[in-house]
Write a protein that holds these residues in place. Structure first.
Motif, PDB file in Angstrom:
ATOM      1  N   TYR A 136       0.828  -1.205   0.000  1.00  0.00           N
ATOM      2  CA  TYR A 136       0.000   0.000   0.000  1.00  0.00           C
ATOM      3  C   TYR A 136       0.866   1.261   0.000  1.00  0.00           C
ATOM      4  N   ARG A 137       0.563   2.158  -0.938  1.00  0.00           N
ATOM      5  CA  ARG A 137       1.358   3.381  -1.112  1.00  0.00           C
ATOM      6  C   ARG A 137       0.474   4.610  -0.935  1.00  0.00           C
ATOM      7  N   ALA A 138       0.887   5.481  -0.024  1.00  0.00           N
ATOM      8  CA  ALA A 138       0.158   6.724   0.219  1.00  0.00           C
ATOM      9  C   ALA A 138       0.588   7.788  -0.785  1.00  0.00           C
ATOM     10  N   THR A 139      -0.353   8.637  -1.179  1.00  0.00           N
ATOM     11  CA  THR A 139      -0.066   9.711  -2.124  1.00  0.00           C
ATOM     12  C   THR A 139      -0.153  11.071  -1.428  1.00  0.00           C
ATOM     13  N   ASP A 159      -5.288 -18.436   8.611  1.00  0.00           N
ATOM     14  CA  ASP A 159      -5.374 -19.896   8.753  1.00  0.00           C
ATOM     15  C   ASP A 159      -4.249 -20.441   9.625  1.00  0.00           C
ATOM     16  N   TYR A 160      -3.120 -19.726   9.655  1.00  0.00           N
ATOM     17  CA  TYR A 160      -1.959 -20.148  10.448  1.00  0.00           C
ATOM     18  C   TYR A 160      -1.861 -19.385  11.776  1.00  0.00           C
ATOM     19  N   GLY A 161      -2.935 -18.685  12.140  1.00  0.00           N
ATOM     20  CA  GLY A 161      -2.922 -17.964  13.402  1.00  0.00           C
ATOM     21  C   GLY A 161      -2.046 -16.726  13.399  1.00  0.00           C
ATOM     22  N   VAL A 162      -1.776 -16.198  12.209  1.00  0.00           N
ATOM     23  CA  VAL A 162      -0.902 -15.036  12.066  1.00  0.00           C
ATOM     24  C   VAL A 162      -1.746 -13.809  11.754  1.00  0.00           C
ATOM     25  N   ALA A 163      -1.476 -12.706  12.430  1.00  0.00           N
ATOM     26  CA  ALA A 163      -2.255 -11.478  12.252  1.00  0.00           C
ATOM     27  C   ALA A 163      -1.746 -10.701  11.051  1.00  0.00           C
ATOM     28  N   PRO A 164      -2.575 -10.523  10.007  1.00  0.00           N
ATOM     29  CA  PRO A 164      -2.132  -9.765   8.829  1.00  0.00           C
ATOM     30  C   PRO A 164      -2.188  -8.269   9.105  1.00  0.00           C
ATOM     31  N   MET A 165      -1.103  -7.571   8.780  1.00  0.00           N
ATOM     32  CA  MET A 165      -0.997  -6.139   9.010  1.00  0.00           C
ATOM     33  C   MET A 165      -0.898  -5.403   7.677  1.00  0.00           C
ATOM     34  N   MET A 166      -1.653  -4.349   7.555  1.00  0.00           N
ATOM     35  CA  MET A 166      -1.618  -3.501   6.364  1.00  0.00           C
ATOM     36  C   MET A 166      -0.386  -2.596   6.468  1.00  0.00           C
ATOM     37  N   PHE A 167       0.550  -2.737   5.529  1.00  0.00           N
ATOM     38  CA  PHE A 167       1.791  -1.955   5.565  1.00  0.00           C
ATOM     39  C   PHE A 167       1.661  -0.786   4.587  1.00  0.00           C
ATOM     40  N   VAL A 168       1.724   0.443   5.118  1.00  0.00           N
ATOM     41  CA  VAL A 168       1.545   1.649   4.315  1.00  0.00           C
ATOM     42  C   VAL A 168       2.832   2.458   4.324  1.00  0.00           C
ATOM     43  N   SER A 169       3.263   2.894   3.136  1.00  0.00           N
ATOM     44  CA  SER A 169       4.487   3.687   3.024  1.00  0.00           C
ATOM     45  C   SER A 169       4.308   4.760   1.968  1.00  0.00           C
ATOM     46  N   THR A 170       5.311   5.599   1.825  1.00  0.00           N
ATOM     47  CA  THR A 170       5.334   6.583   0.737  1.00  0.00           C
ATOM     48  C   THR A 170       6.372   6.190  -0.304  1.00  0.00           C
ATOM     49  N   GLY A 175      10.801   2.129  -5.825  1.00  0.00           N
ATOM     50  CA  GLY A 175      11.416   1.659  -4.590  1.00  0.00           C
ATOM     51  C   GLY A 175      12.128   2.738  -3.802  1.00  0.00           C
ATOM     52  N   ILE A 176      11.802   4.014  -4.058  1.00  0.00           N
ATOM     53  CA  ILE A 176      12.453   5.115  -3.369  1.00  0.00           C
ATOM     54  C   ILE A 176      11.440   5.806  -2.463  1.00  0.00           C
ATOM     55  N   VAL A 177      11.848   6.095  -1.216  1.00  0.00           N
ATOM     56  CA  VAL A 177      10.972   6.821  -0.303  1.00  0.00           C
ATOM     57  C   VAL A 177      10.805   8.252  -0.798  1.00  0.00           C
ATOM     58  N   SER A 178       9.570   8.704  -0.911  1.00  0.00           N
ATOM     59  CA  SER A 178       9.293  10.058  -1.397  1.00  0.00           C
ATOM     60  C   SER A 178       9.182  11.023  -0.218  1.00  0.00           C
ATOM     61  N   ARG A 179      10.197  11.813  -0.019  1.00  0.00           N
ATOM     62  CA  ARG A 179      10.161  12.815   1.048  1.00  0.00           C
ATOM     63  C   ARG A 179       9.117  13.882   0.744  1.00  0.00           C
ATOM     64  N   GLU A 180       8.891  14.128  -0.557  1.00  0.00           N
ATOM     65  CA  GLU A 180       7.903  15.128  -0.943  1.00  0.00           C
ATOM     66  C   GLU A 180       6.497  14.696  -0.514  1.00  0.00           C
ATOM     67  N   VAL A 181       6.171  13.420  -0.743  1.00  0.00           N
ATOM     68  CA  VAL A 181       4.856  12.927  -0.346  1.00  0.00           C
ATOM     69  C   VAL A 181       4.709  12.977   1.173  1.00  0.00           C
ATOM     70  N   GLU A 216      10.131   6.064   7.483  1.00  0.00           N
ATOM     71  CA  GLU A 216      11.587   6.146   7.309  1.00  0.00           C
ATOM     72  C   GLU A 216      12.118   7.565   7.442  1.00  0.00           C
ATOM     73  N   THR A 217      11.343   8.547   7.014  1.00  0.00           N
ATOM     74  CA  THR A 217      11.871   9.904   6.898  1.00  0.00           C
ATOM     75  C   THR A 217      11.606  10.760   8.132  1.00  0.00           C
ATOM     76  N   ILE A 218      11.560  10.157   9.318  1.00  0.00           N
ATOM     77  CA  ILE A 218      11.406  10.940  10.540  1.00  0.00           C
ATOM     78  C   ILE A 218      12.715  11.667  10.837  1.00  0.00           C
ATOM     79  N   THR A 219      12.602  12.981  11.053  1.00  0.00           N
ATOM     80  CA  THR A 219      13.770  13.820  11.324  1.00  0.00           C
ATOM     81  C   THR A 219      13.482  14.710  12.527  1.00  0.00           C
ATOM     82  N   TYR A 220      14.517  15.448  12.952  1.00  0.00           N
ATOM     83  CA  TYR A 220      14.308  16.417  14.028  1.00  0.00           C
ATOM     84  C   TYR A 220      13.235  17.430  13.644  1.00  0.00           C
TER      85      TYR A 220
END
Length: 432
Positions: A136-139, A159-170, A175-181, A216-220
């Protein structure tokens, strides 16, 4: 558990005889792909079985589990090679239990892309508590783009007792993190709100257990804005019973031999998240200084700092499974490394007759070799000792668990180490 380091002249048969474990079991349990040509310095995990069982006619995984008072998940963890089979083979020997002294239960999380092979997924799921689906990619407008249909993956995980998590990124399609987004989202409250409710709608529709937000792009400069966003998102998600996880890639100077990281106040995020995962994802770091990404000595410094501001029970230790192969001499910003698995590294070392070395400070394996054209290379990778050193930190620092980037291939040695050190939490109703 013993981690055996292959010495000159040793073979699978000689190691088998020394530890009184059948050679075929060493190969199966360690996923050894070069049994006829071991590399000097290659690692083999030795775990003595406590109870073995020979499969009889009419036996099933469930009937054997009932007979010994354990769960099918435990049988699959002890014998992962049977995970993608329809039936057990009459006469084959399976491990009911290993000789271990484990007492602690931990949570484990693994990241996948939607194109994972189903056989690999089914081998891995018995070892997981959570499955983060990287899909999942945020715009900049607060929309969420789904890259592929993951409906089947979500159901298989459950079915295997594993909790599926929705992974959201920019992260972009390249394959590059968008600092602008990221900036656009954090700077506009209306965009943040739309993103939150779009994520909520997807979790409801698809049946996710929760959300894993990649930050990923957390800064001061943006930590306060991200904290405000997370506070509102967590309140909304928690009100509907969803788990909220933040995956952080610490800001690290990777262009020098001595890695340093920014000491950002992540406590602002831990107030609202159920878990924080510190991981270093390497696809954007292939031009870095030749060394192992996140050596143990740096990792311990990060944990010491993090635990001074974050409760240990909220922290997951990120473990990456890949290594890298660099050409030398290294030119900053120009020399690109190639991602490499441990199995690939072992094959290169065995083929070239080169001993694998080990760096005790980094807890990482490495070696030099020359390509066919005479080009000098250096390989840094993780072996069983590397995984053991990292996995042991969970107990040492009393962490919630480990998160693995990625589980797109099955790493037999790593999971054997996890399985013999810890019980694994199952949060979807199937116990250990």
């Amino acid at each position: 558990m013993i981690i055996h380091v292959v010495q000159p002249g040793e073979t699978v048969d000689s190691i088998s005889e020394h530890y009184n474990i059948p050679a075929y079991r060493l190969v199966l349990e360690n996923g050894i792909i070069n049994p006829d040509n071991l590399a000097i310095g290659q690692t083999i995990v030795i775990v003595q079985p406590e109870i073995l069982y020979t499969v009889q006619a009419g036996d099933t995984l469930e009937s054997i589990a009932v007979q010994y008072g354990i769960t099918p998940m435990e049988l699959l963890r002890n014998n992962p090679y049977i995970s993608d089979r329809e039936v057990l083979h009459i006469g084959e020997t399976i491990v009911i239990s290993y000789q271990t002294d484990r007492t602690k239960t931990i949570a484990t999380s693994g990241y996948i892309f939607p194109h994972i092979e189903k056989s690999v997924l089914k081998k891995t799921l018995p070892f997981l508590s959570y499955l983060a689906i990287f899909n999942y990619r945020a715009t900049s407008e607060g929309e969420i783009i789904c890259n592929a249909d993951d409906t089947e993956l979500i159901q298989i995980a459950k079915d295997y007792g594993v909790a599926p998590m929705m992974f959201v990124s920019t992260i972009t399609e390249e394959g590059i993190v968008s600092r602008e987004v990221t900036y656009d989202i954090l700077s506009d409250p209306s965009v943040r709100d739309l993103l939150i409710y779009n994520a909520l709608d997807i979790m409801r529709t698809k049946g996710f257990y929760g959300i894993n937000i990649y930050a990923e792009t957390i800064t001061y400069e943006n930590i306060n804005a991200f904290s405000e966003y997370l506070e509102k998102a967590a309140a909304i998600f928690h009100a509907e019973g969803y788990r909220v996880v933040i995956t952080i890639t610490p800001v690290i100077n990777i262009d020098t031999p001595n890695m340093i990281f920014d000491k950002i106040d992540y406590s602002k995020l831990s107030q609202f998240a159920d878990a924080i995962m510190f991981s270093s994802y390497e696809w954007a770091r292939s031009y870095s200084y030749p060394s192992l990404i996140f050596p143990v000595n740096v990792l311990k410094r990060l944990l010491d700092y993090s635990l001074s501001i974050i409760p240990s029970e909220k922290l997951f230790l990120g473990i990456t499974t890949l290594g890298y192969d660099w050409t030398l001499p290294y030119v900053p910003g120009a020399t690109e490394a190639t991602a490499i698995t441990y199995d690939n590294a072992v094959q290169i070392a065995a083929k070239n007759g080169i001993p694998i070395q080990y760096d005790e400070a980094a807890q990482a394996a490495y070696f030099y070799y020359e390509n066919i054209d005479g080009t000098l290379h250096i390989v840094w990778t993780k072996d069983a000792r590397s995984f053991d050193a990292r996995i042991s930190l969970v107990e040492e620092f009393n962490l919630q668990g480990v998160s693995i980037w990625t589980v797109m291939r099955f790493d037999a040695q790593m999971w054997l180490i996890v399985n013999t050190q810890y019980y694994i939490e199952k949060v979807m109703g199937i116990d250990r």
